[in-house]
Design an enzyme around this catalytic site. Structure first.
Site, PDB file in Angstrom:
ATOM      1  CB  VAL A  11      -0.953  -0.009   1.205  1.00  0.00           C
ATOM      2  CG1 VAL A  11      -1.685   1.329   1.330  1.00  0.00           C
ATOM      3  CG2 VAL A  11      -1.960  -1.139   1.073  1.00  0.00           C
ATOM      4  CB  THR A 122      -7.205  -2.236   6.535  1.00  0.00           C
ATOM      5  OG1 THR A 122      -7.110  -2.013   5.126  1.00  0.00           O
ATOM      6  CG2 THR A 122      -8.621  -2.673   6.878  1.00  0.00           C
ATOM      7  CD  GLU A 149      -5.632  -0.689   0.627  1.00  0.00           C
ATOM      8  OE1 GLU A 149      -5.853  -0.798  -0.582  1.00  0.00           O
ATOM      9  OE2 GLU A 149      -5.628  -1.663   1.410  1.00  0.00           O
ATOM     10  CG  PHE A 150     -11.329   1.327  -1.435  1.00  0.00           C
ATOM     11  CD1 PHE A 150     -12.091   0.469  -0.662  1.00  0.00           C
ATOM     12  CD2 PHE A 150     -11.306   2.675  -1.106  1.00  0.00           C
ATOM     13  CE1 PHE A 150     -12.825   0.935   0.425  1.00  0.00           C
ATOM     14  CE2 PHE A 150     -12.045   3.158  -0.032  1.00  0.00           C
ATOM     15  CZ  PHE A 150     -12.799   2.292   0.734  1.00  0.00           C
ATOM     16  NE  ARG A 152      -9.556  -3.519  -9.114  1.00  0.00           N
ATOM     17  CZ  ARG A 152      -9.855  -3.525 -10.406  1.00  0.00           C
ATOM     18  NH1 ARG A 152     -10.520  -4.542 -10.932  1.00  0.00           N
ATOM     19  NH2 ARG A 152      -9.469  -2.521 -11.190  1.00  0.00           N
ATOM     20  CD  GLU A 153      -1.951  -8.128  -3.314  1.00  0.00           C
ATOM     21  OE1 GLU A 153      -1.052  -8.798  -3.862  1.00  0.00           O
ATOM     22  OE2 GLU A 153      -2.320  -8.301  -2.139  1.00  0.00           O
ATOM     23  CE  LYS A 209      -9.306  -1.906   3.002  1.00  0.00           C
ATOM     24  NZ  LYS A 209      -8.941  -2.105   1.595  1.00  0.00           N
ATOM     25  CB  CYS A 265      -7.419  -7.217   1.553  1.00  0.00           C
ATOM     26  SG  CYS A 265      -6.172  -5.964   1.187  1.00  0.00           S
TER      27      CYS A 265
END
Length: 437
Positions: A11, A122, A149-150, A152-153, A209, A265
């Site tokens: 992140v 988170t 944060e949102f 996606r790997e 989140k 996550c």
């Protein structure tokens, strides 16, 4: 504008590089000196498409730096982002906030001017208030905000640069107004492309989140259970997923059956969300069930392989394609492979595995008996059975007849439904997939 980010993990590094691309001066620090040294040398510790170039470009242009110490990073900053780890706490599943509180206290003591302390990590609801109680007595000029944060790997840069929304949680007072103004200036490039900005309270931002990740995890577990129903009834889960996903109230994303969710996550966030809810006297039964369904799902994948082999895999050579929890990442945390490979080895199988990106991490995580191949075809050579766990594009491109030609056996367990069932059967495979007749 100048900011500092504590934590050069996934992140922190992605956020720092993207903020720098916005034109912000970013100082990225980490307690791991070897990680900072590697970044200075241009070596990226994680795999994320496009990240190496983004980091290199912004280092070259002087917007992204990697100071040795927090004190070196603090000069002139208006905001400090906490992007440190919040792993599941052993024993109870709560998020371990040790790193968050330690970093926050260090920032408060090192700050020489008013600044906004922002949680990117988170964290469970209530953390922001606890941070205020921690840092305000040390430095009354620090404001606290939540900016989850949102990312996606595998698609993190695009998610940061063109997000669905930005959530800004602040206090409802003068401190909060100051923090909100700082964050609005920081995210000004996204206002220009009309990105929705959700300005809300600290507690609400923290819940957003966890609620988002838990809802997506529930969709995955839901379609996996529906896939089992489809197999029993002779239906096709892909048609079911399309039939319900075209409903705008449901949506098509995260309705892909497979071996269960993993990564950094969903597993820890659903667990922490459920534990927090219990502590507050409002249990989240759907989330608790989602966790149980997903854990059982991974175990069931190993049983499916053994069943496809006639109930006995002793002495059999089984090739596993894909170890990362999803394609376009090297992340194996809580991946289905961490359950499937040990179970097959315990049942007596000889396991050979290949993944395009995670092999370095994999050698430390799987049974010592596991063999690692240099390519997919090398893994499949003389295998009695093959198991596809991660849907990398390079696996999609392998022709069924070529697969069959290099293998000794004829069992293929496709747990991502990558291949056409008819083509696999015509190639001579005993083909097993998910949720298809």
């Amino acid at each position: 504008m100048k900011i500092a980010i504590l934590g050069a993990g996934y992140v922190g590094l992605v956020s720092g590089a993207c903020f720098a691309e916005f034109g912000v001066q970013v100082a990225l620090v980490d307690k791991d000196a070897s990680k900072i040294a590697a970044l200075r040398e241009g070596r990226i510790p994680i795999y994320e498409p496009g990240l190496d170039k983004l980091v290199a470009d912004n280092v070259r242009d002087g917007r992204l730096t990697f100071p040795d110490t927090l004190e070196d990073a603090m000069e002139g900053v208006e905001a400090v982002f906490l992007a440190v780890g919040t792993p599941s706490r052993r024993g109870d599943g709560h998020a371990d906030l040790t790193y968050v509180f330690t970093a926050a206290e260090q920032v408060a003591r090192a700050a020489t001017r008013p600044l906004t302390l922002v949680t990117k990590s988170t964290v469970p609801v209530g953390t922001g208030r606890r941070l205020i109680e921690l840092v305000r007595p040390i430095n009354p000029d620090i404001t606290v905000a939540s900016n989850p944060e949102f990312l996606r790997e595998g698609a993190a840069i695009g998610d940061f640069m063109r997000p669905d929304r930005v959530v800004l949680g602040t206090e409802d007072n003068e401190h909060g107004q100051r923090a909100l103004e700082t964050l609005r200036r920081l995210y000004r490039p996204l206002y220009l492309i009309e990105t929705p900005i959700v300005a809300t309270s600290l507690e609400t931002a923290e819940i957003i989140k966890y609620a988002a990740n838990s809802f997506l995890a529930m969709k995955i577990s839901f379609i996996n259970e529906v896939a089992d129903l489809c197999e029993a009834a002779g239906a096709d889960v892909h048609d079911v997923a399309r039939g319900i996903g075209l409903d705008g109230r449901i949506g098509r994303k995260f309705l892909h059956p497979g071996p269960g969710y993993g990564g950094s996550c969903f597993p820890k966030d659903t667990l922490a969300f459920a534990r927090t809810a219990v502590d507050l006297g409002t249990p989240l039964r759907l989330v608790e069930t989602t966790i149980a369904v997903n854990d059982a799902r991974k175990e069931d994948m190993a049983r499916r392989v053994i069943a496809a082999m006639g109930g006995d895999v002793r002495g059999k050579r089984i090739a596993v394609l894909g170890l990362a929890f999803k394609p376009e990442t090297d992340d194996i945390r809580d991946a289905p492979s961490l359950v499937v490979l040990p179970a097959l080895a315990a049942a007596g199988a000889s396991v050979v595995a290949y993944d395009p990106q995670s092999m370095g991490f994999a050698r430390q995580a799987y049974p010592a008996s596991t063999e690692f191949a240099p390519s997919a075809m090398a893994a499949l050579a003389d295998a009695d059975a093959a198991v596809l766990l991660t849907e990398w594009n390079e696996f999609r491109a392998l022709p069924p007849d070529r697969l069959k030609a290099v293998m000794r056996g004829d069992v293929f367990c496709d747990f991502r439904n990558v291949y056409d069932r008819k083509s696999m059967i015509e190639a001579g495979f005993k083909y097993t997939s998910i949720g298809r007749p």
